[in-house]
Design a protein around this motif. Structure first.
Motif, PDB file in Angstrom:
ATOM      1  N   SER A 157      29.346  64.328  31.819  1.00  0.00           N
ATOM      2  CA  SER A 157      30.659  64.224  32.482  1.00  0.00           C
ATOM      3  C   SER A 157      30.642  64.656  33.949  1.00  0.00           C
ATOM      4  CB  SER A 157      31.683  65.073  31.717  1.00  0.00           C
ATOM      5  OG  SER A 157      31.324  66.444  31.751  1.00  0.00           O
ATOM      6  N   TRP A 158      29.520  65.170  34.456  1.00  0.00           N
ATOM      7  CA  TRP A 158      29.497  65.699  35.820  1.00  0.00           C
ATOM      8  C   TRP A 158      28.993  64.678  36.844  1.00  0.00           C
ATOM      9  CZ3 TRP A 158      28.138  71.524  36.740  1.00  0.00           C
ATOM     10  CH2 TRP A 158      29.111  72.319  36.134  1.00  0.00           C
ATOM     11  N   GLY A 159      28.734  63.479  36.438  1.00  0.00           N
ATOM     12  CA  GLY A 159      28.306  62.465  37.399  1.00  0.00           C
ATOM     13  C   GLY A 159      26.899  62.725  37.916  1.00  0.00           C
ATOM     14  N   LYS A 160      26.697  62.466  39.208  1.00  0.00           N
ATOM     15  CA  LYS A 160      25.378  62.606  39.832  1.00  0.00           C
ATOM     16  C   LYS A 160      25.201  64.046  40.319  1.00  0.00           C
ATOM     17  CE  LYS A 160      22.308  60.271  43.116  1.00  0.00           C
ATOM     18  NZ  LYS A 160      22.220  59.221  44.151  1.00  0.00           N
ATOM     19  N   VAL A 161      24.236  64.738  39.759  1.00  0.00           N
ATOM     20  CA  VAL A 161      24.032  66.166  40.038  1.00  0.00           C
ATOM     21  C   VAL A 161      22.633  66.387  40.590  1.00  0.00           C
ATOM     22  CG1 VAL A 161      23.929  68.488  39.033  1.00  0.00           C
ATOM     23  CG2 VAL A 161      25.626  66.838  38.201  1.00  0.00           C
ATOM     24  N   ALA A 162      22.553  67.225  41.623  1.00  0.00           N
ATOM     25  CA  ALA A 162      21.258  67.702  42.121  1.00  0.00           C
ATOM     26  C   ALA A 162      21.251  69.220  42.011  1.00  0.00           C
ATOM     27  CB  ALA A 162      21.037  67.276  43.569  1.00  0.00           C
ATOM     28  N   ALA A 163      20.083  69.771  41.692  1.00  0.00           N
ATOM     29  CA  ALA A 163      19.956  71.221  41.553  1.00  0.00           C
ATOM     30  C   ALA A 163      18.778  71.706  42.381  1.00  0.00           C
ATOM     31  CB  ALA A 163      19.755  71.605  40.088  1.00  0.00           C
ATOM     32  N   VAL A 164      18.991  72.811  43.092  1.00  0.00           N
ATOM     33  CA  VAL A 164      17.903  73.521  43.771  1.00  0.00           C
ATOM     34  C   VAL A 164      17.674  74.798  42.980  1.00  0.00           C
ATOM     35  CG1 VAL A 164      17.179  74.713  45.863  1.00  0.00           C
ATOM     36  CG2 VAL A 164      18.414  72.539  46.022  1.00  0.00           C
TER      37      VAL A 164
END
Length: 483
Positions: free
Chosen positions: A294-301
Motif C-alpha cells: 500500500s505504500w507505493g514506490k519506496v526507497a530505503a537507505v
C-alpha cells in the motif's frame, strides 16, 4: 493559531518520545551507560514537572518498557501534585500499561518503588490491582517468589488463600500442597524428575542442587522454555550438545528474529538462506497484514556502517533494526529499492563495516524517484561529513518544495549529549525507533515533527492512543485528527 508555548510543548513531547522509544540506560556506540542514565533522568524530571498530562499520555505510545516503568514510577512518586481527574486518568493508563508489560519488568518496578520508599495509597492500590489480575499467581509465586514476597510486604497485602501464603512465607509448614505447581516445587527438593514440571528459572536451581549434567537438564527442560529463554539459551545448549533447545523461527517477532539472524556466522546464514529469508519475510508479513503493497514506490537507505555494531549491552541492535525495517518496507511497498551504506547487495549477509556515506546513498535513493524515502541510521553521516544534510536541504527547498517525495529518518540510537536522537537535517523529520514493528506508527508520528500538523493534532493523537489503550471510546474528532 497556536501560541509559542504550545509549539514548545509539542517539540518537548516529540523530543521525549524519541528518547523514550530508543534509550534504555545502556551503553551505546557513542555514549556510556552513565551518560544515558543522567540524560534520561533529566528528561523524565522535566516532563513530569512541566507537562504532566502529556507525560502520562506517552504511556499509550510504543515507548520501550524501561521508560514506561520510569514514567509509572515518576507519576506515583509525585501523586500529590496531581488533581483528582489527573489521578483517575493516570490510574487507567498505568493499569493498562502494566498489564501489557512482561511480569518480570513489573516486579522489578515494584522493587524500585520499595527501595525508593514510595508507598502511598495509590501505589499500594496499583500493586494490589495488578496482582489481583494476574492469571496464575501460584505460578508467579514459584517463578518470581522473592519479588512477589517483597511486593506483598511493601503494599501491606495478604496473599489470596492460606496455601499460597504458607508457600511464600513458611514453605515447610505444609507436608503437601493442593495447587499442582506448588506441590511440584515441594517434590522437586527430593525428586529429580519433578523439577522438569517447573519454570526454567526455578528448575535451574534444583538441577544444580541435584548435580544434573547441564546437557541433560537442557534437553529435558526444553519444552518448558519460553520463547525468550529458548533464544537466550540456544548458544549455551549447542555448546553442551543439547539439540532439543532450538528456536522456533515462525513464532519470533521481526526485530528479535533479525537480531538472531545477525548473531549467526556468515557461513551459517548463507547455508540457511532459504529458511532465514522465508522466516524474515513471514514475520514482516504478519506485521504488515492488509497494508501489504500500500505504500507505493519506496526507497530505503539502511545503515550498516561500523557504528551499527552497537555496544556490548546492545550488540548489533542498530543493524538488526535496519535489517528488520528492510523486510518490513519490502512488504509495505509496491516497488522497493534498498541501499545499504556499505554498498552491500545481500541483506542476509549484512554486517557492521566501514564509514557512513549517507549523503551518497540518499542521492542514489532520490534518483529512483520514490514516493517515500525512509532512512534508518544513527545519523553519524561522516563520508563526507554533512553531505546528507546538504542533499536533503537542497532537495526539499529547491527540487521538491511541493513534497512529492515523503522523507523520514528513523534513528535507533539515543544521543545522550543531545537529549534526543541525532538528526540528519532540519528539513526532514526524525523519529526514534527501537523495534521495526513500530515503523508504520513512527512514520505517522513523524508528521508532527515535520510541522504538517499542529500541537492540537499531537494532543488529540495522544488522547486517541490513550483511549485505545484503556478501552475508552475516542470521539470522531479524535479519530480524524490522528489520520
Amino acid at each position: 493559531m497556536e501560541s509559542i508555548g504550545d509549539l514548545v510543548a509539542a517539540d518537548d513531547v516529540l523530543l521525549f518520545v524519541n528518547a523514550a522509544v530508543t534509550a534504555t540506560g545502556q551503553r551505546e556506540f557513542h555514549s556510556s551507560a552513565g551518560a544515558q542514565t543522567l540524560s534520561l533522568d533529566f528528561l523524565h524530571a522535566y516532563m513530569v514537572g512541566n507537562y504532566r498530562d502529556l507525560y502520562a499520555g506517552v504511556l499509550a505510545l510504543d515507548i520501550n518498557d524501561h521508560n514506561a516503568a520510569i514514567v509509572v514510577r515518576r507519576l506515583l512518586e509525585t501523586t500529590g501534585e496531581a488533581t483528582a481527574a489527573q489521578r483517575r486518568r493516570e490510574g487507567r493508563l498505568i493499569a493498562a500499561r502494566l498489564t501489557a508489560m512482561p511480569p518480570q519488568r513489573v516486579y522489578r518496578l515494584f522493587d524500585t518503588l520499595r527501595r525508593a520508599r514510595v508507598n502511598n495509597r495509590r501505589t499500594r492500590a496499583v500493586v494490589r490491582d495488578w496482582l489481583t489480575a494476574r492469571p496464575d499467581l501460584a505460578f508467579d509465586a514459584v517463578k518470581y517468589r522473592g519479588a512477589l514476597k517483597r511486593a506483598l510486604r511493601h503494599a501491606h497485602l495478604l496473599p489470596p488463600g492460606g496455601e499460597l501464603g504458607d508457600f511464600l512465607f513458611k514453605p515447610s509448614a505444609r507436608p503437601h500442597y493442593a495447587t499442582p505447581v506448588l506441590e511440584t516445587w515441594r517434590r522437586a527438593h527430593h525428586d529429580k524428575s519433578a523439577l522438569y514440571g517447573l519454570p526454567y528459572t526455578a528448575a535451574e536451581g534444583f538441577a544444580a542442587r541435584h548435580g544434573i549434567p547441564r546437557e541433560v537438564f537442557l534437553e529435558r527442560i526444553a519444552p518448558r522454555l519460553t520463547r525468550a529463554e529458548t533464544l537466550r539459551l540456544q548458544g549455551s545448549a549447542r555448546r553442551h550438545g543439547a539439540d532439543a533447545v532450538r528456536t522456533d523461527l515462525s513464532r519470533m517477532p521481526l526485530t528479535r528474529l533479525a537480531s538472531y539472524v545477525l548473531s549467526l556466522p556468515l557461513e551459517e546464514r548463507a547455508h540457511r538462506r532459504a529458511e532465514l529469508t522465508e522466516a524474515l519475510a513471514a514475520a514482516a508479513g504478519r506485521v504488515v497484514g492488509p497494508r501489504r503493497g500500500s505504500w507505493g514506490k519506496v526507497a530505503a537507505v539502511l545503515d550498516d556502517s561500523f557504528s551499527a555494531s552497537g555496544s556490548g549491552e546492545k550488540r548489533r541492535r542498530p543493524l538488526a533494526v535496519a535489517l528488520a525495517a528492510h523486510h518490513l518496507l519490502a512488504a509495505l511497498a509496491e516497488e522497493y529499492t534498498a541501499l545499504w551504506t556499505s554498498g552491500c547487495e545481500d541483506a542476509l549477509l549484512a554486517y557492521p563495516f566501514g564509514p557512513t556515506p549517507l549523503g551518497r546513498r540518499v542521492l542514489d535513493a532520490l534518483d529512483t524517484a520514490p514516493s517515500r524515502l525512509v532512512i534508518v541510521s544513527d545519523g553519524w553521516d561522516n563520508a563526507p561529513p554533512g553531505l546528507a544534510a546538504e542533499v536533503l536541504r537542497v532537495w526539499r527547498t529547491r527540487l521538491d518544495p511541493s513534497r512529492r517525495t515523503s522523507v523520514v529518518h528513523l534513528n535507533p540510537v539515543y544521543d545522550a549529549s543531545g537529549f534526543d536522537v541525532r538528526r540528519l537535517s532540519p528539513t526532514v523529520p526524525t523519529a526514534g525507533i527501537r523495534d521495526a514493528e513500530d515503523l508504520p506508527a513512527l512514520v505517522e508520528i513523524a508528521q508532527f515533527a515535520e510541522g504538517r500538523t499542529g500541537p492540537a493534532g499531537l494532543t488529540a493523537y495522544l488522547d486517541a492512543r490513550a483511549a485505545r489503550l484503556t478501552g475508552a471510546g475516542a470521539s470522531p474528532e479524535d479519530a480524524e485528527d490522528t489520520t
